[in-house]
Design an enzyme around this catalytic site. Structure first.
Site, PDB file in Angstrom:
ATOM      1  N   SER A  82       0.885  -1.171   0.181  1.00 19.49           N
ATOM      2  CA  SER A  82      -0.136   0.042  -0.098  1.00 19.49           C
ATOM      3  C   SER A  82       0.770   1.274  -0.128  1.00 19.49           C
ATOM      4  O   SER A  82       2.004   1.172   0.261  1.00 19.49           O
ATOM      5  CB  SER A  82      -1.162   0.294   1.250  1.00 19.49           C
ATOM      6  OG  SER A  82      -1.642   0.934   1.233  1.00 19.49           O
ATOM      7  N   GLY A  83       0.178   2.567  -0.401  1.00 20.08           N
ATOM      8  CA  GLY A  83       0.917   3.530  -0.298  1.00 20.08           C
ATOM      9  C   GLY A  83       1.390   4.306  -1.706  1.00 20.08           C
ATOM     10  O   GLY A  83       1.637   5.375  -1.725  1.00 20.08           O
ATOM     11  N   LYS A 107      -5.020  -6.940   2.022  1.00 23.46           N
ATOM     12  CA  LYS A 107      -4.771  -5.615   1.159  1.00 23.46           C
ATOM     13  C   LYS A 107      -6.165  -5.391   0.609  1.00 23.46           C
ATOM     14  O   LYS A 107      -6.574  -4.394   0.647  1.00 23.46           O
ATOM     15  CB  LYS A 107      -3.904  -5.962   0.230  1.00 23.46           C
ATOM     16  CG  LYS A 107      -3.705  -4.724  -0.735  1.00 23.46           C
ATOM     17  CD  LYS A 107      -3.309  -3.459   0.013  1.00 23.46           C
ATOM     18  CE  LYS A 107      -3.268  -2.324  -0.879  1.00 23.46           C
ATOM     19  NZ  LYS A 107      -3.120  -2.220  -2.296  1.00 23.46           N
ATOM     20  N   HIS A 126      -8.280  -3.967   3.178  1.00 30.23           N
ATOM     21  CA  HIS A 126      -7.827  -2.579   3.617  1.00 30.23           C
ATOM     22  C   HIS A 126      -8.154  -1.569   2.358  1.00 30.23           C
ATOM     23  O   HIS A 126      -8.797  -0.303   2.624  1.00 30.23           O
ATOM     24  CB  HIS A 126      -6.202  -2.720   3.516  1.00 30.23           C
ATOM     25  CG  HIS A 126      -5.390  -1.193   3.147  1.00 30.23           C
ATOM     26  ND1 HIS A 126      -5.461  -0.526   2.025  1.00 30.23           N
ATOM     27  CD2 HIS A 126      -4.964  -0.426   4.130  1.00 30.23           C
ATOM     28  CE1 HIS A 126      -5.008   0.630   2.375  1.00 30.23           C
ATOM     29  NE2 HIS A 126      -4.626   0.628   3.523  1.00 30.23           N
ATOM     30  N   ASN A 127      -8.361  -1.918   1.349  1.00 29.99           N
ATOM     31  CA  ASN A 127      -9.010  -1.148   0.188  1.00 29.99           C
ATOM     32  C   ASN A 127     -10.431  -0.963   0.374  1.00 29.99           C
ATOM     33  O   ASN A 127     -10.875   0.135   0.103  1.00 29.99           O
ATOM     34  CB  ASN A 127      -8.512  -1.750  -1.155  1.00 29.99           C
ATOM     35  CG  ASN A 127      -7.195  -1.474  -1.680  1.00 29.99           C
ATOM     36  OD1 ASN A 127      -6.271  -1.237  -0.702  1.00 29.99           O
ATOM     37  ND2 ASN A 127      -6.798  -1.757  -2.917  1.00 29.99           N
ATOM     38  N   GLU A 171     -10.890   1.689   2.668  1.00 23.28           N
ATOM     39  CA  GLU A 171     -10.639   2.982   2.372  1.00 23.28           C
ATOM     40  C   GLU A 171     -11.474   3.491   1.408  1.00 23.28           C
ATOM     41  O   GLU A 171     -11.949   4.762   1.593  1.00 23.28           O
ATOM     42  CB  GLU A 171      -9.242   2.540   1.420  1.00 23.28           C
ATOM     43  CG  GLU A 171      -8.483   3.812   0.525  1.00 23.28           C
ATOM     44  CD  GLU A 171      -7.494   3.227  -0.188  1.00 23.28           C
ATOM     45  OE1 GLU A 171      -6.562   2.538   0.148  1.00 23.28           O
ATOM     46  OE2 GLU A 171      -7.379   3.619  -1.440  1.00 23.28           O
ATOM     47  N   LYS A 179     -10.621   0.294  -9.154  1.00 21.69           N
ATOM     48  CA  LYS A 179      -9.656  -0.813  -9.932  1.00 21.69           C
ATOM     49  C   LYS A 179     -10.332  -2.275  -9.529  1.00 21.69           C
ATOM     50  O   LYS A 179      -9.846  -3.198 -10.189  1.00 21.69           O
ATOM     51  CB  LYS A 179      -8.461  -0.691  -9.693  1.00 21.69           C
ATOM     52  CG  LYS A 179      -7.620   0.455 -10.069  1.00 21.69           C
ATOM     53  CD  LYS A 179      -6.301   0.212 -10.827  1.00 21.69           C
ATOM     54  CE  LYS A 179      -5.729   1.279 -11.849  1.00 21.69           C
ATOM     55  NZ  LYS A 179      -4.655   1.771 -11.077  1.00 21.69           N
TER      56      LYS A 179
HETATM   57  P1  NAP Z   1       1.765  -0.349 -14.108  1.00 28.19           P
HETATM   58  O1  NAP Z   1       2.471   0.925 -13.770  1.00 28.19           O
HETATM   59  O2  NAP Z   1       0.789  -0.859 -15.181  1.00 28.19           O
HETATM   60  O3  NAP Z   1       3.174  -1.468 -14.520  1.00 28.19           O
HETATM   61  C1  NAP Z   1       2.936  -2.937 -14.644  1.00 28.19           C
HETATM   62  C2  NAP Z   1       4.246  -3.466 -15.110  1.00 28.19           C
HETATM   63  O4  NAP Z   1       3.919  -4.965 -15.353  1.00 28.19           O
HETATM   64  C3  NAP Z   1       4.816  -2.882 -16.172  1.00 28.19           C
HETATM   65  O5  NAP Z   1       6.144  -2.928 -16.074  1.00 28.19           O
HETATM   66  C4  NAP Z   1       4.472  -4.021 -17.503  1.00 28.19           C
HETATM   67  O6  NAP Z   1       5.137  -4.216 -18.606  1.00 28.19           O
HETATM   68  C5  NAP Z   1       4.318  -5.329 -16.430  1.00 28.19           C
HETATM   69  N1  NAP Z   1       3.551  -6.273 -17.029  1.00 28.19           N
HETATM   70  C6  NAP Z   1       2.261  -6.074 -17.506  1.00 28.19           C
HETATM   71  N2  NAP Z   1       1.718  -7.561 -18.111  1.00 28.19           N
HETATM   72  C7  NAP Z   1       2.644  -8.036 -18.269  1.00 28.19           C
HETATM   73  C8  NAP Z   1       3.055  -9.333 -18.629  1.00 28.19           C
HETATM   74  N3  NAP Z   1       2.001 -10.147 -19.137  1.00 28.19           N
HETATM   75  N4  NAP Z   1       4.219  -9.938 -18.597  1.00 28.19           N
HETATM   76  C9  NAP Z   1       5.131  -9.359 -18.063  1.00 28.19           C
HETATM   77  N5  NAP Z   1       5.136  -7.997 -17.825  1.00 28.19           N
HETATM   78  C10 NAP Z   1       3.720  -7.272 -17.617  1.00 28.19           C
HETATM   79  O7  NAP Z   1       1.266  -1.055 -12.728  1.00 28.19           O
HETATM   80  P2  NAP Z   1       1.613  -0.769 -11.244  1.00 28.19           P
HETATM   81  O8  NAP Z   1       0.717   0.615 -10.892  1.00 28.19           O
HETATM   82  O9  NAP Z   1       2.992  -0.488 -10.986  1.00 28.19           O
HETATM   83  O10 NAP Z   1       0.949  -2.010 -10.661  1.00 28.19           O
HETATM   84  C11 NAP Z   1       1.471  -3.158 -10.465  1.00 28.19           C
HETATM   85  C12 NAP Z   1       0.746  -3.981  -9.301  1.00 28.19           C
HETATM   86  O11 NAP Z   1       0.794  -3.256  -8.154  1.00 28.19           O
HETATM   87  C13 NAP Z   1      -0.829  -4.085  -9.581  1.00 28.19           C
HETATM   88  O12 NAP Z   1      -1.203  -5.322  -9.217  1.00 28.19           O
HETATM   89  C14 NAP Z   1      -1.311  -2.973  -9.033  1.00 28.19           C
HETATM   90  O13 NAP Z   1      -2.821  -3.245  -8.740  1.00 28.19           O
HETATM   91  C15 NAP Z   1      -0.654  -2.940  -7.600  1.00 28.19           C
HETATM   92  N6  NAP Z   1      -0.641  -1.714  -6.964  1.00 28.19           N
HETATM   93  C16 NAP Z   1      -0.572  -0.563  -7.619  1.00 28.19           C
HETATM   94  C17 NAP Z   1      -0.681   0.564  -6.939  1.00 28.19           C
HETATM   95  C18 NAP Z   1      -0.446   1.871  -7.637  1.00 28.19           C
HETATM   96  O14 NAP Z   1      -0.684   2.931  -6.776  1.00 28.19           O
HETATM   97  N7  NAP Z   1      -0.205   2.071  -8.680  1.00 28.19           N
HETATM   98  C19 NAP Z   1      -0.647   0.794  -5.408  1.00 28.19           C
HETATM   99  C20 NAP Z   1      -0.572  -0.555  -4.914  1.00 28.19           C
HETATM  100  C21 NAP Z   1      -0.670  -1.832  -5.585  1.00 28.19           C
HETATM  101  P3  NAP Z   1       5.265  -3.211 -19.640  1.00 28.19           P
HETATM  102  O15 NAP Z   1       6.008  -2.093 -19.461  1.00 28.19           O
HETATM  103  O16 NAP Z   1       5.979  -4.004 -20.829  1.00 28.19           O
HETATM  104  O17 NAP Z   1       3.815  -2.969 -20.069  1.00 28.19           O
END
Ligand code: NAP
Length: 625
Positions: free
Chosen positions: A291-292, A346, A349-350, A353, A421
């Site tokens: 989170s965060g 988690k 938590h959401n 939230e 989401k």
């Molecule tokens: P993101 O910015 O969309 O990045 C996703 C990453 O995964 C990218 O590097 C992407 O690669 C890669 N990817 C996607 N599909 C893939 C596949 N089939 N094979 C290999 N690599 C793949 O997502 P994010 O915001 O960092 O979130 C990542 C996770 O953390 C998610 O589960 C999200 O729900 C969770 N999360 C996010 C947040 C937030 O605030 N953003 C907070 C808590 C948790 P490419 O660059 O090649 O597309």
């Protein structure tokens, strides 16, 4: 992996300057070997006499002792160490990273003259004559600037060791966590797929955030080869198919005992399935909610791991370093229990939230209906964000209220269609599937759904039916208390749900760890969470009692707040859901007996009686008078 760096060279080679910059960058103490000579040597040198090997022996021994003191924490020593035998003495019982700053005689002499450092040419020449080159280690030409020399030293020694862990998926979260990890001194290998047009993700990252502790890969074989054993790999890719796709590609390169952590927002049942599948392959799997958001990931997130305890133990030293810290300074991460409990926690938590956010939106609706000038809204939330009421989300409200674009408030220009989401909906679905009441966060999910799917479909009703209320007198202190009552019930409902899921699923879930982790680095951070952590530490019944007592104490203010909404036709679904939940838990008379009678009437579903044992079922022919 040694943390002892010795920079050697003749006088004037720049070893002190380079050593100090290196020490500063690494955060290690810097030592100058000249400061360790025994008095007899100092006297001899002051008398203009050259030291022989016998004189140097105690000096080298004391340096060796000094280096040993720093072997676990790191040190940089500048020392001439011209002979191989001197270096052997220095290195006795420890491993040293040697760097020789080498230059030709004329260059060094010219440098020394520039620094008005007079040394007879004969003395400098005798050092060159004594010098025995390094057989292994790093020899650098001093005809470069200091930053470059330090970079070369770090590149040689820091990149030589394997990475402590790897992170897959350099999106928003992956990049921030990788930077956090490197900043914490952890050697981190990062991987991103190289799909067409995306080949540059890793290259761009390494250029933007160069650090000898960060290694980038687009090839699974190279990436996994760089990781120390057992491998520890954090996946930061979208939940669902992407995780399974990554696992399929990654698994052929892993060995038994390696550990994988899914740090995305995966559904807990997927995590349970993956744990089972990977046990068969001797891979330890951890499901960890993070989170965060982007900022938290960079500066210190709250992390909620569950699943393989072996994987958690292997990762804990790393997770502890990158996590946010709770009010007592402990890392906001801790093993929560088995199976998919980390991801369930988690998800809930959401869900909590969502409701916390919606409650603030509903308070805003009350303020809009009031006689309070808009310009004062920010300071009202600011005043509220104190003491027992203060929270991360409340702390955002003054800026949101005050933000202007030209003369207008920015929020007035934002289309009121709230995005999601899916984790809020998962909370509701999971509760429904398991016969639990998560009506407060479900009301918040519905409020978002309503804003997206329903609201814009009825412009005529909105135009013709009624004008929004304005000019209502508010007792702000009472609304604050009503808001707090709704929050307490929202948290209580969520924690009860987690507790129940832990019991149903045999996760051995530690609820006091859950709230402790939430005290920092996540959206739910608040004074209330800190209080709840204390209450749960006593025991869960204590938490229930405390929460209901608070609710009863705030009851009239809660009612006052709800009444404002009813009387002024203000849409307040989460306040209402919390109110109904509170009434439900505090009402001695439940009407569920009527439901049972109806079920038995039309479906012969039977019912239980207050005056009989719960194991007994009764059926009545309701048509007979
Ligand atoms: P993101 O910015 O969309 O990045 C996703 C990453 O995964 C990218 O590097 C992407 O690669 C890669 N990817 C996607 N599909 C893939 C596949 N089939 N094979 C290999 N690599 C793949 O997502 P994010 O915001 O960092 O979130 C990542 C996770 O953390 C998610 O589960 C999200 O729900 C969770 N999360 C996010 C947040 C937030 O605030 N953003 C907070 C808590 C948790 P490419 O660059 O090649 O597309």
């Amino acid at each position: 992996m040694s943390l002892i760096y010795v920079i050697m060279g003749v006088s004037g080679s720049g070893k002190t300057t380079v050593g100090k910059v290196l020490a500063n960058q690494l955060g290690f103490p810097f030592l100058d070997a000249d400061d360790f000579h025994p008095q007899a040597n100092i006297d001899k040198m002051q008398a203009g006499k050259a030291l022989n090997d016998k004189d140097r022996k105690p000096w080298l021994e004391s340096l060796n002792q000094e280096l040993k003191k720093h072997k676990d924490t790191g040190v940089v020593l500048a020392c001439s160490a011209l002979k191989a035998s001197y270096r052997e003495s220095l290195e006795e019982g420890i491993k040293v990273h040697w760097t020789h700053l080498a230059g030709d005689f004329e260059l060094i002499q010219a440098r020394m003259q520039l620094r008005s450092h007079f040394m007879p040419a004969s003395l400098l020449q005798s050092q060159f004559d004594t010098l025995e080159p390094l057989e292994s280690g790093l020899t650098l030409d001093i005809d470069s600037d200091v930053e470059f020399l330090v970079h070369m030293i770090r590149a040689k020694y820091e990149t030589k060791g394997p990475a402590h862990w790897g992170i897959v998926g350099m999106g928003v979260m992956g990049q921030s966590l990788a930077r956090n990890s490197v900043n914490a001194g952890i050697r981190t290998a990062v991987f991103n797929r190289a799909t067409e047009g995306e080949e540059l993700v890793i290259a761009k990252m390494l250029t933007k955030y160069p650090d000898p502790k960060l290694y980038g890969y687009t090839d699974w074989k190279e990436f996994t080869a760089k990781l120390s054993l057992p491998r520890k790999i954090l996946l930061m890719v979208p939940a669902g198919k992407a995780i399974d796709a990554v696992l399929e590609e990654l698994l052929p390169f892993l060995s038994p005992g390696d550990c994988i952590v899914d740090g995305g927002n995966s559904h807990f049942s997927d995590t349970q399935r993956r744990i089972q599948e990977l046990i068969e392959r001797d891979i330890e799997y951890l499901g960890m909610g993070v989170s965060g958001g982007e900022k938290g990931a960079l500066e210190g997130p709250a992390m909620m791991p569950g699943g393989s305890k072996v994987a958690f133990n292997a990762l804990q030293p790393i997770l502890d370093k990158i996590a946010a810290k709770d009010p007592k300074g402990n890392p906001c991460v801790g093993y929560l229990g088995q199976g998919g409990c980390g991801h369930l926690v988690k998800t809930v938590h959401n869900g909590i939230e969502y409701a916390e956010m919606q409650l603030l939106a509903e308070v805003y609706s009350l303020l809009l209906a009031s006689d309070i000038p808009r310009s004062e809204f920010g300071s009202i939330f600011n005043d509220w964000d104190q003491g027992e009421y203060s929270s991360y989300l409340l702390g955002l409200m003054p800026s949101i209220m005050n933000k202007k674009e030209g003369d207008a408030y920015l929020i007035d220009k934002i289309l009121p269609m709230a995005g999601a989401k899916g984790t809020g909906a998962w909370t509701s679905i999971t509760a429904l599937e398991n016969g639990q009441d998560m009506s407060i966060s479900t009301a918040a999910v519905n409020a978002r759904n309503h804003s997206q799917a329903i609201w814009h479909k009825f412009p005529q009703i909105q135009e013709n039916h009624r004008k929004p209320s304005r000019g209502v007198k508010l007792e702000l202190e009472r609304i604050l208390k009503g808001y707090q009552a709704a929050r307490i019930l929202n948290h209580l409902q969520g924690l009860q749900f987690i507790h129940t899921m832990g019991t149903i699923s045999n996760w051995d879930l530690d609820l006091s760890e859950v709230t402790r982790i939430w005290t920092n680095g996540c959206i739910l951070k608040s004074q209330l969470i800190e209080l709840l952590t204390e209450k749960i530490a006593a025991d869960f019944d204590h938490l229930n009692l405390w929460s209901y007592n608070c609710y009863i104490a705030l009851f009239q203010d809660f009612k006052y707040t709800l009444n404002l909404g009813w009387q002024n036709d203000i849409h307040m679904p989460v306040f209402n859901a919390a109110w109904q939940y509170g009434l439900g838990v505090s009402s001695a008379e439940s009407n569920a007996n009527i439901i049972q009678a109806q079920r038995d009437f039309f479906g012969a579903h039977t019912y239980k009686r207050k005056d009989h044992h719960p194991s007994e079922n009764f059926h009545t022919d309701w048509t007979k008078p």
